[in-house]
Design a protein around this motif. Structure first.
Motif, short mmCIF file in Angstrom:
data_model
loop_
_atom_site.label_atom_id
_atom_site.label_comp_id
_atom_site.label_asym_id
_atom_site.label_seq_id
_atom_site.Cartn_x
_atom_site.Cartn_y
_atom_site.Cartn_z
N ILE A 150 -1.83 -10.56 4.53
CA ILE A 150 -2.64 -9.53 5.18
C ILE A 150 -3.63 -8.90 4.22
CG2 ILE A 150 -1.13 -7.54 4.80
CD1 ILE A 150 -3.09 -8.43 7.98
N CYS A 151 -3.26 -8.79 2.95
CA CYS A 151 -4.18 -8.21 1.97
C CYS A 151 -5.34 -9.16 1.69
CB CYS A 151 -3.44 -7.89 0.67
SG CYS A 151 -2.31 -6.49 0.80
N VAL A 201 -8.15 -7.59 12.34
CA VAL A 201 -7.33 -7.88 13.51
C VAL A 201 -6.93 -9.36 13.53
CG1 VAL A 201 -7.19 -7.77 16.02
CG2 VAL A 201 -8.49 -6.04 14.78
N LEU A 202 -7.86 -10.25 13.19
CA LEU A 202 -7.54 -11.68 13.15
C LEU A 202 -6.46 -11.98 12.10
CD1 LEU A 202 -11.14 -13.16 13.46
CD2 LEU A 202 -9.25 -13.56 15.05
N ALA A 203 -6.53 -11.32 10.97
CA ALA A 203 -5.51 -11.52 9.94
C ALA A 203 -4.13 -11.11 10.45
CB ALA A 203 -5.87 -10.73 8.68
N ALA A 261 9.97 -13.20 2.68
CA ALA A 261 9.09 -13.41 3.83
C ALA A 261 8.10 -12.26 3.98
CB ALA A 261 9.92 -13.56 5.11
N ASN A 262 8.56 -11.04 3.76
CA ASN A 262 7.67 -9.89 3.87
C ASN A 262 6.66 -9.85 2.72
OD1 ASN A 262 8.53 -8.84 6.30
ND2 ASN A 262 10.17 -7.64 5.37
N GLN A 263 7.08 -10.33 1.55
CA GLN A 263 6.12 -10.43 0.45
C GLN A 263 4.98 -11.39 0.80
OE1 GLN A 263 8.84 -11.59 -2.67
NE2 GLN A 263 8.95 -9.52 -3.53
N LEU A 264 5.33 -12.48 1.45
CA LEU A 264 4.31 -13.43 1.89
C LEU A 264 3.40 -12.81 2.95
CD1 LEU A 264 6.47 -16.69 2.11
CD2 LEU A 264 4.65 -16.19 0.47
N PHE A 308 7.52 -4.92 5.07
CA PHE A 308 7.32 -5.09 6.51
C PHE A 308 6.42 -3.98 7.05
CE2 PHE A 308 8.62 -4.21 10.92
CZ PHE A 308 8.35 -5.44 11.50
N LEU A 309 6.58 -2.79 6.50
CA LEU A 309 5.74 -1.66 6.89
C LEU A 309 4.27 -1.94 6.58
CD1 LEU A 309 5.29 1.38 7.62
CD2 LEU A 309 5.67 1.85 5.21
N LEU A 310 4.02 -2.46 5.39
CA LEU A 310 2.65 -2.78 5.03
C LEU A 310 2.07 -3.83 5.98
CD1 LEU A 310 2.90 -2.97 1.13
CD2 LEU A 310 1.89 -1.15 2.51
N VAL A 311 2.90 -4.78 6.36
CA VAL A 311 2.44 -5.85 7.24
C VAL A 311 2.09 -5.31 8.62
CG1 VAL A 311 3.18 -7.93 8.47
CG2 VAL A 311 3.71 -7.66 6.06
N THR A 312 2.95 -4.47 9.17
CA THR A 312 2.79 -4.03 10.56
C THR A 312 1.94 -2.79 10.74
OG1 THR A 312 4.86 -2.78 10.43
CG2 THR A 312 4.99 -5.05 11.24
N GLN A 313 1.77 -2.01 9.67
CA GLN A 313 1.06 -0.75 9.83
C GLN A 313 -0.20 -0.63 8.98
OE1 GLN A 313 2.18 1.37 12.23
NE2 GLN A 313 3.77 -0.17 12.58
#
Length: 450
Positions: free
Chosen positions: A373-374, A390-392, A365-368, A228-233
């Motif tokens: 995002i990557c 930003v769009l991603a 879900a966070n893995q997805l 989740f950290l990778l996703v949001t930050q």
């Protein structure tokens, strides 16, 4: 059974009303703070604060042991010895995190090529230490279902920090105003967590049986939080290096506005839905699927419409609230707010599945999200630059939504008509926000012509 379900729904709606009121009040206070502080401080200041916030979030989530869900769902959650052991782990974690943040400040400033970051980051690391020493009473309030108490307490802390930040900004006109307000708020919060709530004093204690039970649970939560950290930050880490402090400050302002729906969604999920789902599953698992939508039907509909309106009304909102220096933040806000439309549905699904013992669903879900995002972020950056990143971020909730639909369908919980209604209300909100934005700029133009 109907009587039991009716009582549960009535309590949930009452708690939801309190949470909605305090969340709206919190959002208004933060919005007022943003409007005032952007007039007292330069965009560069918000760039520095945005980076510091990201680093603190990074350390916090990378070591998220799941203290709150573990205590809330555990049968010994009211046992003083049990709470002493959990508090001991919590306090030790705070000491370690503060040492890491303070000790690495110089290296982080060098890596990001932002020398002005070093000293503020060293000072802000104290908040990690202080927060680690806070009482377990705030978690106990959630376990006991005292949503009003914890909601008003959090609102009071936001008001306090806002007042301190504005006063100090008027005096100092530098980043130190916000840093000092952060530190003072954490100190007051920790002290009040002991003073205001009964039986809150904890002492260092250890029990290997509790640790052996806590460790596997926390390991799953920690992996999920790390993702989740990778996703949001991850976007902020990348953009902090790619953008100037001025441009990153604009992005930080937009990101702050876009997270307003998330403030409510996450609090609603963890403080109301998760305890309710947990109780429903403990008491009568047969009717628990009914509670999945019943506990949030009205809230979900209002949320869907409001978040849709935020996406298309962003230009008018930024123009109304900020001076021309921050006009470019509107573009970021319109994109980032898209993920908010789907956020509550995803949080509700994650909380229900976690309460039912399927903790791994949140991890999946966070893995997805990370995979999206990557891949999408890299492709977007290659095609159109930083805006592609930003769009991603803006569309990252689509993939986990589909995943949760599939899981809930297998569990016999998914209701397609309810999901379609929520998406339809989001589209209606998009139209309403667009109309409001067009009307605002038309009225502004007429006033200028006169």
């Amino acid at each position: 059974m109907r009587n039991w379900a009716g009582k549960l729904l009535a309590v949930a709606q009452r708690d939801a009303s309190v949470l909605l009121i305090t969340t709206v009040a919190t959002a208004l206070v933060r919005l007022a703070s943003s409007v005032v502080l952007t007039r007292l401080l330069a965009p560069d200041v918000f760039g520095i604060v945005g980076i510091i916030t990201t680093i603190i979030m990074f350390l916090t989530l990378m070591t998220d042991f799941g203290f709150q869900p573990f205590v809330v769902r555990h049968h010994r959650g009211d046992d003083p010895n049990f709470l002493n052991v959990i508090w001991t782990i919590h306090a030790a974690r705070g000491v370690v995190l503060a040492a890491i943040a303070g000790g690495s400040a110089g290296a982080v400033a060098w890596i990001l090529d932002k020398p002005a970051l070093q000293l503020p980051l060293m000072a802000a690391s104290m908040t990690l230490l202080v927060n680690g020493l806070a009482s377990m009473s705030l978690i106990a309030l959630i376990r006991a279902g005292r949503v009003s108490a914890i909601s008003f307490f959090d609102l009071g802390m936001v008001v306090l920090q806002t007042i301190m930040a504005i006063i100090l900004a008027a005096m100092l006109h530098s980043v130190w105003a916000i840093i000092a307000a952060m530190i003072l708020q954490s100190i007051v919060r920790a002290l009040l967590s002991y003073i205001l709530f009964g039986r809150s004093i904890r002492k260092p204690s250890w029990d290997w049986s509790i640790w052996d039970e806590f460790r596997p649970f926390s390991w799953i939560i920690m992996k999920s939080s790390a993702l989740f950290l990778l996703v949001t930050q991850l976007d902020k880490v990348a953009l902090a290096r790619l953008l100037s402090l001025h441009d990153f400050g604009l992005y930080t302002v937009a990101a702050s506005l876009s997270t307003v729906p998330g403030l409510f969604a996450y609090a609603y999920g963890s403080r109301i839905l998760y305890p309710r789902y947990s109780r429903a599953l403990r008491e009568d698992a047969a009717v628990a699927p009914e509670a999945y939508y019943a506990d949030r039907r009205l809230i979900s509909r209002l949320y869907s419409f409001a978040t849709g309106a935020l996406v298309t009304s962003a230009p008018a909102l930024v123009s109304l609230l900020y001076d021309p220096r921050y006009a470019e933040a509107a573009r970021y806000l319109s994109i980032l707010a898209v993920s908010g439309m789907l956020l509550l549905s995803n949080i509700a699904a994650s909380e229900y599945l976690t309460a039912s013992g399927r903790v791994v669903s949140g991890l999946r879900a966070n893995q997805l999200r990370v995979a999206w995002i990557c891949s999408a972020g890299a492709a977007g950056y290659f095609l159109i630059g930083t805006l592609g990143v930003v769009l991603a971020i803006g569309f990252m909730e689509v993939v986990p939504l589909i995943y949760f639909w599939l899981v809930l369908r297998r569990q016999g919980v998914l209701n397609w008509s309810q999901e379609a209604l929520q998406l339809g209300l989001s589209l209606l909100g998009l139209a309403a926000g667009s109309a409001a934005s067009i009307g605002y700029f038309a009225a502004t133009t007429l006033l200028l012509q006169r």
